[in-house]
Design a protein around this motif. Structure first.
Motif, PDB file in Angstrom:
ATOM      1  N   SER A 177     -29.897  84.287   1.395  1.00  0.00           N
ATOM      2  CA  SER A 177     -28.522  83.803   1.457  1.00  0.00           C
ATOM      3  C   SER A 177     -28.015  83.759   2.894  1.00  0.00           C
ATOM      4  O   SER A 177     -27.304  82.833   3.292  1.00  0.00           O
ATOM      5  CB  SER A 177     -27.609  84.685   0.607  1.00  0.00           C
ATOM      6  OG  SER A 177     -26.291  84.202   0.598  1.00  0.00           O
ATOM      7  N   LEU A 178     -28.379  84.766   3.706  1.00  0.00           N
ATOM      8  CA  LEU A 178     -27.999  84.768   5.113  1.00  0.00           C
ATOM      9  C   LEU A 178     -28.588  83.562   5.832  1.00  0.00           C
ATOM     10  O   LEU A 178     -27.907  82.896   6.628  1.00  0.00           O
ATOM     11  CB  LEU A 178     -28.460  86.051   5.796  1.00  0.00           C
ATOM     12  CG  LEU A 178     -27.866  87.374   5.312  1.00  0.00           C
ATOM     13  CD1 LEU A 178     -28.409  88.526   6.151  1.00  0.00           C
ATOM     14  CD2 LEU A 178     -26.345  87.358   5.367  1.00  0.00           C
ATOM     15  N   GLU A 179     -29.848  83.273   5.562  1.00  0.00           N
ATOM     16  CA  GLU A 179     -30.527  82.156   6.221  1.00  0.00           C
ATOM     17  C   GLU A 179     -29.931  80.817   5.787  1.00  0.00           C
ATOM     18  O   GLU A 179     -29.758  79.907   6.615  1.00  0.00           O
ATOM     19  CB  GLU A 179     -32.025  82.189   5.907  1.00  0.00           C
ATOM     20  CG  GLU A 179     -32.839  81.133   6.625  1.00  0.00           C
ATOM     21  CD  GLU A 179     -32.708  81.191   8.139  1.00  0.00           C
ATOM     22  OE1 GLU A 179     -32.789  80.117   8.780  1.00  0.00           O
ATOM     23  OE2 GLU A 179     -32.514  82.306   8.686  1.00  0.00           O
ATOM     24  N   ARG A 184     -26.450  75.977   7.090  1.00  0.00           N
ATOM     25  CA  ARG A 184     -25.310  75.107   6.774  1.00  0.00           C
ATOM     26  C   ARG A 184     -24.148  75.284   7.746  1.00  0.00           C
ATOM     27  O   ARG A 184     -23.268  74.446   7.827  1.00  0.00           O
ATOM     28  CB  ARG A 184     -24.867  75.325   5.325  1.00  0.00           C
ATOM     29  CG  ARG A 184     -23.979  76.518   5.106  1.00  0.00           C
ATOM     30  CD  ARG A 184     -23.360  76.501   3.717  1.00  0.00           C
ATOM     31  NE  ARG A 184     -24.340  76.769   2.693  1.00  0.00           N
ATOM     32  CZ  ARG A 184     -24.623  77.993   2.257  1.00  0.00           C
ATOM     33  NH1 ARG A 184     -24.007  79.050   2.786  1.00  0.00           N
ATOM     34  NH2 ARG A 184     -25.516  78.180   1.327  1.00  0.00           N
ATOM     35  N   GLY A 185     -24.131  76.425   8.459  1.00  0.00           N
ATOM     36  CA  GLY A 185     -23.081  76.655   9.436  1.00  0.00           C
ATOM     37  C   GLY A 185     -21.906  77.458   8.931  1.00  0.00           C
ATOM     38  O   GLY A 185     -20.927  77.661   9.650  1.00  0.00           O
ATOM     39  N   TYR A 186     -21.986  78.011   7.733  1.00  0.00           N
ATOM     40  CA  TYR A 186     -20.960  78.907   7.191  1.00  0.00           C
ATOM     41  C   TYR A 186     -21.586  79.649   6.008  1.00  0.00           C
ATOM     42  O   TYR A 186     -22.630  79.244   5.475  1.00  0.00           O
ATOM     43  CB  TYR A 186     -19.715  78.140   6.748  1.00  0.00           C
ATOM     44  CG  TYR A 186     -19.966  77.100   5.677  1.00  0.00           C
ATOM     45  CD1 TYR A 186     -19.838  77.403   4.319  1.00  0.00           C
ATOM     46  CD2 TYR A 186     -20.332  75.803   6.015  1.00  0.00           C
ATOM     47  CE1 TYR A 186     -20.080  76.459   3.335  1.00  0.00           C
ATOM     48  CE2 TYR A 186     -20.568  74.842   5.040  1.00  0.00           C
ATOM     49  CZ  TYR A 186     -20.444  75.173   3.705  1.00  0.00           C
ATOM     50  OH  TYR A 186     -20.689  74.231   2.737  1.00  0.00           O
ATOM     51  N   ILE A 200     -15.616  81.052   1.479  1.00  0.00           N
ATOM     52  CA  ILE A 200     -16.425  80.603   2.610  1.00  0.00           C
ATOM     53  C   ILE A 200     -15.944  81.354   3.838  1.00  0.00           C
ATOM     54  O   ILE A 200     -14.755  81.626   3.976  1.00  0.00           O
ATOM     55  CB  ILE A 200     -16.339  79.082   2.836  1.00  0.00           C
ATOM     56  CG1 ILE A 200     -14.890  78.639   3.084  1.00  0.00           C
ATOM     57  CG2 ILE A 200     -16.926  78.340   1.638  1.00  0.00           C
ATOM     58  CD1 ILE A 200     -14.758  77.163   3.452  1.00  0.00           C
ATOM     59  N   ALA A 201     -16.864  81.729   4.730  1.00  0.00           N
ATOM     60  CA  ALA A 201     -16.492  82.599   5.843  1.00  0.00           C
ATOM     61  C   ALA A 201     -17.280  82.285   7.101  1.00  0.00           C
ATOM     62  O   ALA A 201     -18.393  81.761   7.050  1.00  0.00           O
ATOM     63  CB  ALA A 201     -16.698  84.060   5.457  1.00  0.00           C
ATOM     64  N   LEU A 202     -16.671  82.651   8.222  1.00  0.00           N
ATOM     65  CA  LEU A 202     -17.301  82.598   9.539  1.00  0.00           C
ATOM     66  C   LEU A 202     -16.963  83.879  10.278  1.00  0.00           C
ATOM     67  O   LEU A 202     -15.910  84.487  10.048  1.00  0.00           O
ATOM     68  CB  LEU A 202     -16.805  81.398  10.346  1.00  0.00           C
ATOM     69  CG  LEU A 202     -17.246  80.009   9.877  1.00  0.00           C
ATOM     70  CD1 LEU A 202     -16.490  78.937  10.654  1.00  0.00           C
ATOM     71  CD2 LEU A 202     -18.746  79.828  10.046  1.00  0.00           C
ATOM     72  N   LYS A 227     -15.540  70.191   2.114  1.00  0.00           N
ATOM     73  CA  LYS A 227     -15.698  69.712   3.488  1.00  0.00           C
ATOM     74  C   LYS A 227     -14.429  69.932   4.308  1.00  0.00           C
ATOM     75  O   LYS A 227     -14.487  70.411   5.448  1.00  0.00           O
ATOM     76  CB  LYS A 227     -16.070  68.236   3.520  1.00  0.00           C
ATOM     77  CG  LYS A 227     -16.359  67.736   4.942  1.00  0.00           C
ATOM     78  CD  LYS A 227     -16.705  66.281   4.978  1.00  0.00           C
ATOM     79  CE  LYS A 227     -17.085  65.845   6.397  1.00  0.00           C
ATOM     80  NZ  LYS A 227     -16.056  66.190   7.411  1.00  0.00           N
ATOM     81  N   SER A 228     -13.285  69.584   3.755  1.00  0.00           N
ATOM     82  CA  SER A 228     -12.041  69.767   4.502  1.00  0.00           C
ATOM     83  C   SER A 228     -11.742  71.243   4.729  1.00  0.00           C
ATOM     84  O   SER A 228     -11.225  71.636   5.785  1.00  0.00           O
ATOM     85  CB  SER A 228     -10.872  69.100   3.777  1.00  0.00           C
ATOM     86  OG  SER A 228     -10.636  69.698   2.514  1.00  0.00           O
TER      87      SER A 228
END
Length: 250
Positions: A177-179, A184-186, A200-202, A227-228
């Motif tokens: 899941s981390l990979e 995907r960038g998030y 969703i997180a960063l 996406k938004s």
């Protein structure tokens, strides 16, 4: 490891937050499973410091406004609240979803700021709540941003209790899941801690330490607007990073 006296003192105030009414020492001692003498000593100390008062001698007691005043004075100068919260509020306004700022605490994620969605159907939680690291999008984002040695040390201790039918249950699944998040960038949490809820997180560095920002709400809305939501989250993290640079350099 906790300091027992501090733990019990906090239990007293949390008890009043739940009950919202006066109580006697003996009743409070029974509620908190404390020896009456211990409870009396704690209450007497808090009365002497002005944080509790007796409605009548040897009767029920209740907190004074001093605790609220102390908390307000602290919160008024909180660098996170002063500088980061407005950006989190703007993210909430742009997406309509609940926004959370959190960071690692042991093997969990503690929620430091929560900006709730205005929707009737929304994700709600209280500041100070600690969520399971393995079922948290914030946790995944922060763990992915850690240096390899501390990340491996943390993963070696991590447990994977089942919270829902979609909860990650092993280190291999968690690593995967981390990979996927890196690619995907998030990072996501899709029903892993609460059914039909998606987050969703960063990660972002604030004052030199890793924090996580996430959007969270009903999975159906995220499916329609993903996406938004991702674009808005990324824009907010860039702004938070810029604020962090200015503050930390000072």
């Amino acid at each position: 490891m906790t300091v027992r006296t501090a733990d019990r003192t906090l239990d007293i105030f949390e008890s009043f937050a739940r009950r919202q009414s006066p109580i006697t020492v003996s009743d409070l001692a029974r509620e908190l499973s404390l020896p009456t003498s211990t409870c009396f000593a704690l209450v007497r100390t808090l009365v002497d410091r002005g944080f509790l008062y007796y409605l009548r001698p040897r009767g029920a007691f209740y907190p004074t406004r001093r605790l609220s005043m102390v908390a307000d004075a602290i919160a008024h100068h909180d660098p996170i609240a002063q500088n980061i919260r407005p950006l989190l509020e703007a993210l909430r306004d742009a997406t309509g979803e609940t926004v959370i700022l959190g960071k690692l605490q042991g093997l969990g994620v503690v929620y430091l700021e929560i900006i709730e969605s205005p929707h009737a159907i929304r994700y709600t939680m209280t500041v100070g709540s600690v969520r399971a690291l393995h079922a948290s999008s914030i946790g995944k984002a922060i763990v992915s941003a850690m240096e390899q040695e501390p990340r491996e040390r943390l993963l070696s201790q991590l447990k994977y209790p089942k919270l829902t039918d979609h909860t990650i249950r092993s280190r291999a699944q968690y690593t995967k899941s981390l990979e996927e998040g890196r690619k995907r960038g998030y990072w996501t949490n899709v029903g892993e801690s609460s059914p039909d809820v998606m987050g969703i997180a960063l990660a972002v560095r604030i004052f030199g330490d890793l924090y996580g920002i996430n959007l969270v709400g009903p999975q159906s809305r995220f499916d329609r607007n993903l996406k938004s939501y991702v674009d808005a989250l990324k824009a907010t993290v860039r702004k938070v990073g810029a604020v962090r640079t200015a503050l930390y350099d000072d």
